[in-house]
Structures are given as C-alpha cells and as structure tokens.
Design an enzyme around this catalytic site. Structure first.
Site, PDB file in Angstrom:
ATOM      1  CE  LYS A  66      -4.002  -2.096   2.278  1.00 54.12           C
ATOM      2  NZ  LYS A  66      -3.489  -3.370   2.781  1.00 54.12           N
ATOM      3  CG  ASP A  69       6.779   8.689   0.316  1.00 56.34           C
ATOM      4  OD1 ASP A  69       7.031   9.915   0.178  1.00 56.34           O
ATOM      5  OD2 ASP A  69       7.256   7.983   1.209  1.00 56.34           O
ATOM      6  CB  THR A 120     -12.777  -3.671   2.871  1.00 55.86           C
ATOM      7  OG1 THR A 120     -11.577  -4.201   3.421  1.00 55.86           O
ATOM      8  CG2 THR A 120     -12.806  -3.907   1.391  1.00 55.86           C
TER       9      THR A 120
HETATM   10  O1  C5P Z   1      -8.533 -11.403   7.952  1.00 59.85           O
HETATM   11  P1  C5P Z   1      -9.166 -10.757   6.744  1.00 59.85           P
HETATM   12  O2  C5P Z   1      -9.783 -11.774   5.785  1.00 59.85           O
HETATM   13  O3  C5P Z   1     -10.130  -9.647   7.124  1.00 59.85           O
HETATM   14  O4  C5P Z   1      -7.922 -10.098   5.964  1.00 59.85           O
HETATM   15  C1  C5P Z   1      -8.077  -9.243   4.858  1.00 59.85           C
HETATM   16  C2  C5P Z   1      -6.747  -8.882   4.300  1.00 59.85           C
HETATM   17  O5  C5P Z   1      -6.908  -7.996   3.198  1.00 59.85           O
HETATM   18  C3  C5P Z   1      -5.799  -8.179   5.273  1.00 59.85           C
HETATM   19  O6  C5P Z   1      -4.481  -8.659   4.982  1.00 59.85           O
HETATM   20  C4  C5P Z   1      -5.903  -6.713   4.925  1.00 59.85           C
HETATM   21  O7  C5P Z   1      -4.686  -6.017   5.156  1.00 59.85           O
HETATM   22  C5  C5P Z   1      -6.206  -6.774   3.426  1.00 59.85           C
HETATM   23  N1  C5P Z   1      -6.927  -5.607   2.875  1.00 59.85           N
HETATM   24  C6  C5P Z   1      -8.188  -5.246   3.296  1.00 59.85           C
HETATM   25  N2  C5P Z   1      -8.805  -4.142   2.739  1.00 59.85           N
HETATM   26  C7  C5P Z   1      -8.194  -3.429   1.796  1.00 59.85           C
HETATM   27  C8  C5P Z   1      -6.934  -3.801   1.340  1.00 59.85           C
HETATM   28  C9  C5P Z   1      -6.315  -4.916   1.908  1.00 59.85           C
HETATM   29  O8  C5P Z   1      -8.760  -5.923   4.148  1.00 59.85           O
HETATM   30  N3  C5P Z   1      -8.814  -2.398   1.240  1.00 59.85           N
END
Ligand code: C5P
Length: 239
Positions: A66, A69, A120
């Site tokens: 992510k 910068d 999300t």
């Molecule tokens: O445990 P869980 O299924 O909620 O993990 C979701 C993964 O997706 C995490 O590694 C989180 O950092 C990543 N993520 C997210 N929402 C975003 C981008 C990445 O949940 N917008």
C-alpha cells in the site's frame, strides 16, 4: 486476462507476526493454495525474505505494501519491488501522481499493480469525517477508472463495489477483493464484507482471505471449502 483457475483466484493473507508462523501456515495449506499475500504485519517480521522463498518454491506472491509517498519515492520503491520478482503490488490510489509514479517505476517488468481504492474497513461515515461527500461506491468507481487510465492492472475493492467496477472498467481489469467472510463468520474489524461466491459472482477476479482461513481450527479444510465455493460460481475457470 488469461483464464483463472479457482486456485489462481484464492489469495491467502499471511497476517502473522513471524516467518516461522507464516511457513507453518503455508505448509498446512499448500496443497490447496498457491498464492500468498504478505502485508504490513509480516513485512516487518521477515516478510521480504519469505516472499523470495515462496517465489523460489513456485508460488505466486502479492506484496501488500500500500505505497503512498511523493512521486520520486513511489517510482523508485516500485522499481525495487519489481526487481524482487513478486507478482502483485498495492499502491494507494487516491491521486493520479502516485499512480503514474508506480507505473513508471514498474517499467517493462511483469509486476502487476493494484490500486487500493477505499479500504474495506471504512464506512460512509468515515468518509464524511474526512470531508468526502461521495458514497464509498462512487468514490471506488471513480478511483478505479483513474487507475485503469493510468495503466494499472486492477484494484482492491470490496465485493459490494465489484459489479459497478466491472461495468465501468469492462473485462480484463483485475478486481481483487478482501473483506471475504463465508456465511455465518465473524466480520472482525471489516465493514463491507461478502461471501466468496457472492464476490466472484459480482465480478471479483480474485479473493484475499485472511482470518476465515488463518484462524480456522483446520485452515486446509477452510481453504478447500472456499475453493469449492469459488468453483461453484466460476467452474469454467473464466477470467
Ligand atoms: O482477515 P481478513 O480476511 O479480514 O484479511 C483481509 C486482508 O486484506 C488483510 O491482509 C488486509 O490487510 C487486506 N486488505 C483489506 N482491505 C483493503 C486492502 C487490503 O482488508 N482495502
């Protein structure tokens, strides 16, 4: 986009503190999973070393850095990630300068770039607090179109926005969806969640799944159940 198998579509988020714990999870699930995501938690616990180890073993690797910068730093950072030989990299997709810098840094390498549209775990109220009047869905679609125009391969977005992004961007644009929760599972800190089959049916190309697999009593069984659910809606393997 080349045709995706159910295995190509499931990415396991290795959200654990050490590479030893990550290696254990890989070993437990590798008969079902061949695509692994390394994010901030593991990046600061030896994650880059593991990324290269997984690539040597033939797995696909998604570095969830992510990036955000100034242009010069994003460009040079992306160029160094491209040299690592990983498959996917995330960059925050709020502004065009950052997107352009990442595309420039990637150069002609095969690294795929994904724009993080709206995280999300954020709700409409969280956007209002930032002074943003648009709904999460409108903002996601606007940022997805900007990423596509900049030359990005796709976006990270919730399943709730996948259908609108697909309609706006057409086929071939990656929609990688976290916030996946099989029916009946705890949301945790996620706000905009969807089941695996609903997210694929809405147009997601790949799913990022963490806790529904990593916190399961039997991670391999949980992964297989999600793969079966993906297959039920994408049995022909269409990308
Ligand atoms: O445990 P869980 O299924 O909620 O993990 C979701 C993964 O997706 C995490 O590694 C989180 O950092 C990543 N993520 C997210 N929402 C975003 C981008 C990445 O949940 N917008």
């Amino acid at each position: 986009m080349t045709r995706l198998t159910p295995q190509d579509r499931l990415i396991l988020a290795l959200d654990v503190p050490t590479i030893e714990a990550a290696r254990a999870l890989v070993r437990q699930t590798e008969t079902a999973i061949s695509f692994f995501k390394i994010g901030h938690e593991l990046l600061f616990g030896g994650g880059l070393e593991l990324a290269q180890e997984l690539k040597r073993q033939g797995s696909q690797v998604f570095l969830d850095m992510k990036l955000l910068d100034i242009s010069n730093t994003v460009e040079k950072g992306t160029a160094n990630v491209a040299r690592l030989g990983v498959d996917l990299l995330t960059v925050h997709g709020h502004d065009r300068k950052t997107l352009d810098a990442a595309v420039k840094g990637r150069g002609s390498s095969p690294l795929k770039l994904l724009s993080v549209t709206v995280m999300t775990h954020l709700t409409a109220a969280d956007l209002t607090e930032q002074g943003i009047a648009e709904s999460p869905a409108d903002l996601v679609v606007r940022r997805a179109l900007m990423a596509q125009d900049a030359g990005f391969d796709g976006v990270i977005a919730s399943g709730e926005e996948a259908a609108r992004i697909r309609a706006a961007t057409g086929s071939g644009f990656e929609i990688v969806t976290p916030g996946i929760r099989p029916a009946g599972e705890a949301k945790g800190d996620q706000a905009r969640v969807m089941t695996p089959s609903a997210a694929i049916a809405a147009g997601a190309t790949r799913l990022v799944v963490g806790r529904p697999i990593t916190a399961a009593a039997d991670p391999l069984a949980a992964a297989k159940a999600i793969l079966a659910e993906i297959e039920s809606v994408s049995g022909d393997g269409r990308g």
